[in-house]
Write a protein that holds these residues in place. Structure first.
Motif, PDB file in Angstrom:
ATOM      1  N   UNK A  96      43.118  51.394  42.696  1.00 24.83           N
ATOM      2  CA  UNK A  96      42.716  50.935  44.020  1.00 24.83           C
ATOM      3  C   UNK A  96      42.360  49.453  43.943  1.00 24.83           C
ATOM      4  N   UNK A  97      43.214  48.624  44.506  1.00 22.31           N
ATOM      5  CA  UNK A  97      43.008  47.182  44.435  1.00 22.31           C
ATOM      6  C   UNK A  97      42.583  46.633  45.790  1.00 22.31           C
ATOM      7  N   UNK A  98      41.690  45.662  45.743  1.00 25.59           N
ATOM      8  CA  UNK A  98      41.336  44.947  46.962  1.00 25.59           C
ATOM      9  C   UNK A  98      42.444  43.951  47.268  1.00 25.59           C
ATOM     10  N   UNK A  99      42.396  43.394  48.456  1.00 25.54           N
ATOM     11  CA  UNK A  99      43.402  42.402  48.835  1.00 25.54           C
ATOM     12  C   UNK A  99      43.337  41.207  47.894  1.00 25.54           C
ATOM     13  N   UNK A 100      42.143  40.809  47.499  1.00 28.20           N
ATOM     14  CA  UNK A 100      41.993  39.673  46.590  1.00 28.20           C
ATOM     15  C   UNK A 100      42.575  39.988  45.215  1.00 28.20           C
ATOM     16  N   UNK A 101      42.336  41.206  44.727  1.00 23.25           N
ATOM     17  CA  UNK A 101      42.872  41.594  43.419  1.00 23.25           C
ATOM     18  C   UNK A 101      44.394  41.637  43.437  1.00 23.25           C
ATOM     19  N   UNK A 102      44.972  42.100  44.534  1.00 21.82           N
ATOM     20  CA  UNK A 102      46.434  42.087  44.640  1.00 21.82           C
ATOM     21  C   UNK A 102      46.963  40.658  44.623  1.00 21.82           C
ATOM     22  N   UNK A 103      46.276  39.773  45.319  1.00 20.06           N
ATOM     23  CA  UNK A 103      46.677  38.369  45.317  1.00 20.06           C
ATOM     24  C   UNK A 103      46.586  37.775  43.920  1.00 20.06           C
ATOM     25  N   UNK A 104      45.536  38.135  43.192  1.00 21.48           N
ATOM     26  CA  UNK A 104      45.375  37.623  41.824  1.00 21.48           C
ATOM     27  C   UNK A 104      46.472  38.155  40.910  1.00 21.48           C
ATOM     28  N   UNK A 105      46.841  39.413  41.071  1.00 15.73           N
ATOM     29  CA  UNK A 105      47.952  39.965  40.285  1.00 15.73           C
ATOM     30  C   UNK A 105      49.263  39.269  40.625  1.00 15.73           C
TER      31      UNK A 105
END
Length: 365
Positions: free
Chosen positions: A294-303
């Protein structure tokens, strides 16, 4: 539960012919600030799911034992009577004899040293000598290396390798080099446990007197030439016998998850999953939030940002391989040695350093 892998596809070069970061023979992640230093050896603690450093007393197959088991002829450790160059040449391995093996040892470490609950049938675990050889054939071997070691052996010189890599990994890489050369030429292997890591009294990372004490008592300091890309590898009087070569930076991709499918990983115990996630993210070979479901929007952006940065980095490194293949320092050393004699080398290695400097500047122009 582990989430899906990044979209990157495994890229393994093919080979027509047939020696480790997380494996008993391999170098593991290092804390050194040197950009050319291989990662140090690690093992996995199954209970904690964390990496722990390997003991220097770990049981291992040495290079000489490996050669004896394969019934290959062992190069001499003492120059024969009448040798034209009765000298001891000590070669560093990483970025001196070969290019950047980091991606290879990452995959090998993960496959060999994580305590997997099972292993995919039909898949070899870790990189074999044959697989490493395919990378050497594709450009990972430094141009001119085989020519210079062939010349040195023809003149009666003794050749050893002194590397900061772990012994089991180095032995496998060197076996692949000798297979490619078509002859054995390495009389001994000195590895990480022969470096300052395990000998805090050393003034520098490596120590030529240590080499002499372990099988080469015939050699005085003037009889030794060390070839290394690290200008600080030796200290004191020993530094006068060091020939510094520019680091050979050839690089090739070797996807760490080549044999690790998402289905396979999801079948592993939680501590194994945690260990893998900690390893690949701390080594920056996977997105920073790899494995999280479960990723936050920020974590997806960082990935996404990490993957974009990796694509740019890999493209740049592949482009720089064209420059690496123009490397001519071994050819320069060979030419200088052909025009010298034993007395010249014993007196000073400055002319060899000059030959490296000239060929390196010619390559840049």
């Amino acid at each position: 539960m582990l989430a899906a892998f990044p979209a990157t596809k495994p890229q393994i070069p093919t080979a027509t012919h047939s020696s480790d970061k997380f494996n008993p023979m391999s170098p593991s992640r290092s804390t050194s600030t040197s950009s050319t230093e291989p990662r140090c050896q690690t093992n996995i603690d199954p209970k904690l799911g964390q990496m722990s450093h390997t003991s220097s007393n770990e049981s291992k197959v040495t290079r000489r034992e490996q050669q004896e088991q394969s019934a290959s002829s062992l190069p001499p450790t003492v120059p024969s009577a009448g040798s034209k160059l009765p000298l001891l040449f000590v070669f560093d391995m990483d970025h001196t004899m070969v290019g950047d093996l980091q991606a290879l040892s990452d995959r090998d470490n993960l496959e060999r040293n994580i305590p997997w609950a099972n292993w995919p049938s039909g898949c070899s675990r870790g990189l074999s000598t044959k697989q490493i050889l395919s990378f050497l054939q594709a450009g990972m071997l430094r141009p001119g290396l085989i020519d210079i070691v062939r010349f040195l052996r023809s003149q009666g010189a003794i050749i050893v390798v002194y590397t900061h890599s772990e012994e089991r990994w180095a032995a496998r890489v060197l076996s692949a080099i000798e297979q490619l050369a078509g002859f054995t030429f390495i009389s001994a292997l000195f590895s990480r446990r022969d470096c300052r890591d395990h000998h805090p009294s050393f003034q520098s990372r490596k120590n030529l007197h240590h080499v002499v004490r372990h099988g080469f008592q015939w050699a005085a300091l003037k009889d030794i030439v060390m070839i290394d890309d690290d200008p600080t590898a030796l200290a004191g009087d020993e530094a006068t016998r060091l020939v510094v070569v520019p680091p050979y930076q050839h690089w090739q991709p070797c996807q760490w998850n080549h044999n690790l499918s998402l289905e396979f990983l999801q079948q592993q115990p939680s501590n194994v999953q945690r260990c893998l996630m900690q390893s690949v993210t701390s080594w920056s070979i996977a997105p920073p939030h790899f494995g999280k479901s479960l990723l936050t929007a920020q974590q997806r952006e960082e990935n996404d940002a990490w993957e974009q940065k990796q694509r740019i980095k890999e493209h740049s490194r592949m482009q720089s391989n064209m420059q690496a293949q123009r490397d001519a320092c071994m050819h320069g050393l060979l030419a200088a040695l052909r025009n010298s004699n034993c007395d010249m080398v014993q007196k000073s290695v400055a002319f060899l350093q000059q030959a490296v400097s000239v060929t390196s500047s010619d390559m840049i122009m």
